[in-house]
Structure formats: C-alpha cells, structure tokens
Design an enzyme around this catalytic site. Sequence first.
Site, mmCIF file in Angstrom:
data_model
loop_
_atom_site.group_PDB
_atom_site.id
_atom_site.type_symbol
_atom_site.label_atom_id
_atom_site.label_comp_id
_atom_site.label_asym_id
_atom_site.label_seq_id
_atom_site.Cartn_x
_atom_site.Cartn_y
_atom_site.Cartn_z
ATOM 1 N N ASP A 10 0.885 -1.056 0.076
ATOM 2 C CA ASP A 10 0.014 0.043 0.082
ATOM 3 C C ASP A 10 0.961 1.273 0.166
ATOM 4 O O ASP A 10 2.139 1.193 0.279
ATOM 5 C CB ASP A 10 -0.944 -0.077 1.373
ATOM 6 C CG ASP A 10 -1.724 1.339 1.404
ATOM 7 O OD1 ASP A 10 -2.465 1.571 0.469
ATOM 8 O OD2 ASP A 10 -1.604 1.765 2.346
ATOM 9 N N ASP A 12 -0.461 4.767 0.842
ATOM 10 C CA ASP A 12 -0.774 6.030 1.903
ATOM 11 C C ASP A 12 -0.993 5.331 3.092
ATOM 12 O O ASP A 12 -1.768 4.407 3.535
ATOM 13 C CB ASP A 12 -2.363 6.747 1.385
ATOM 14 C CG ASP A 12 -2.169 7.543 0.222
ATOM 15 O OD1 ASP A 12 -1.618 8.636 0.260
ATOM 16 O OD2 ASP A 12 -2.745 7.170 -1.024
ATOM 17 N N ASP A 182 -2.102 -0.877 5.865
ATOM 18 C CA ASP A 182 -2.405 -0.409 7.100
ATOM 19 C C ASP A 182 -4.027 -0.365 7.374
ATOM 20 O O ASP A 182 -4.479 -0.156 8.456
ATOM 21 C CB ASP A 182 -1.744 1.070 7.340
ATOM 22 C CG ASP A 182 -2.461 1.870 6.368
ATOM 23 O OD1 ASP A 182 -2.634 1.859 5.149
ATOM 24 O OD2 ASP A 182 -2.964 2.947 6.920
#
Length: 252
Positions: A10, A12, A182
Amino acid sequence: MAPPAIVFTDWDGTVTLQDSNDYLTDNLGMGYPKRKILNDDILDGKINFRDAFKDMLDSVPNSFPECVEILLKNIKLDPGFKKFYQYCKSKDIPIIVVSSGMKPIIYTLLESLVGSESLPDIEIMSNDVRIDGDNWEIFFKDPDSPFGHDKAKSIKEYLKAHGYDDNDDSENNTPKLFYCGDGVSDLSAAKETNLLFAKHGKDLIKYCIRENIPYTEFNDFEDILNKMTAIIDGSSTIEKFTENPTFEATTK
C-alpha cells in the site's frame, strides 16, 4: 531465476506516514469526524469502500493541482523506506505499489520523497483521476468492485503477467510474496501473499483479528526489512513472525 521475494505495498499511510486522501478529506473536505464514521461503516460492512471513498474525495472543493501542492508540503516518507528500497534494488526484489490512491499523486510524491531514480524501479498499480478544468474526480481501476481497486486482483494480474505459475513448485519459480498495508483499502489483499505486514494500531489489524487472517505487525519499514531479510537469508521463518497462532504457511 526468480527474485527471492516480491513486495506488494500500500502507499498512503504505509510508505508515507500520512494518508494523502485522509489528509485532503480531513483538512479540506468533510473533516475527520465524518470520515471516521464512514471508515467505521466500512469495517462494519454497512457501506463498501468504493462508495465511501468517493464521498470523502468528492467533499474536497480544491482543484487537483492545489491538492497536489498541499500534499507535497505535508506528506512525509516512512523513515525506513529508503533503506528498504535500496536493499530491494540490490537484491533485484520488485516493489509494486498497490494503492487505492490516485496515480498522479503517488508518482509526484514518490519522485519528491524517494527521488526520480526510483520511478523506473517501483511499479504503481492504482486508481487514477479524471480532470475537467477545476473539477476532478477519482477514476477507479475496478469500478465494478466494492473496493474500487481490487488489490487482490492486481496482485494476481502482476504474478500472471510475470510468469509466476501457482502450479510450479520449483525453487526458481517461488519467490516469497509479501504485502504491507495499514487500512481498510487493504482488506482485499490481506490473504494473497505468504506474509502480511500490518501497521501497528491501524484498522487492518482490527480486520485481521476479526477474520482470523494471519499477519505480523510493523511500525516502520525498518521492521519490515529486518523480518524480510531474516526470512530470505534463512535465519528465521514466516511461521515465527506470524502473530496468529492458527497460521499455516502458504506456498506460491
């Protein structure tokens, strides 16, 4: 000869310390309280990620160039990522960003935070943006998916395009597959690799615990590098790092 590993990550809030889309929503758009409600609704299955994410971004009134300039001033890089990137480059380990963000923003931040030399080395699979004058909207990679970008599908597409056959168990065709994430946008990718790195204190861990998905925590990319190198050099195993006691190692 296959690389020793492939890293899907990922962007961001994982490679970067702040989520650029959350930053825009919280500071320019609907604000944190309303975004938090939408995030909780996603986790509870009351709304899909694609629709909630579009609502968040649609609340931002600024032009796209203004948004990019604001993000360049405020988004910071994970302190361990440059070292991680250099290690992967030295070992010919591909890094593939699999993001629900927008490609122009990711490219711009990658060039600014890591350096232009990283652009040829790091592949980006993400959503895009449609711009019409001062108006813009997110353009989903997989508009029919409830995720907008089906990260699991992208991982499978990458592996197929690069000739990694699930039915081939030979040593030369079985790199270890890692995913780093996250948040709620990573839910579709959570089961697709040999080891999932889930960021400490974030929503992805809540989901993994609820759905009994094996994972290991990380605080920054130095943690990821230490665990990954131990697995690659054989001084440790995936099983030893998992924080789910029911974990069963997969082979790709």
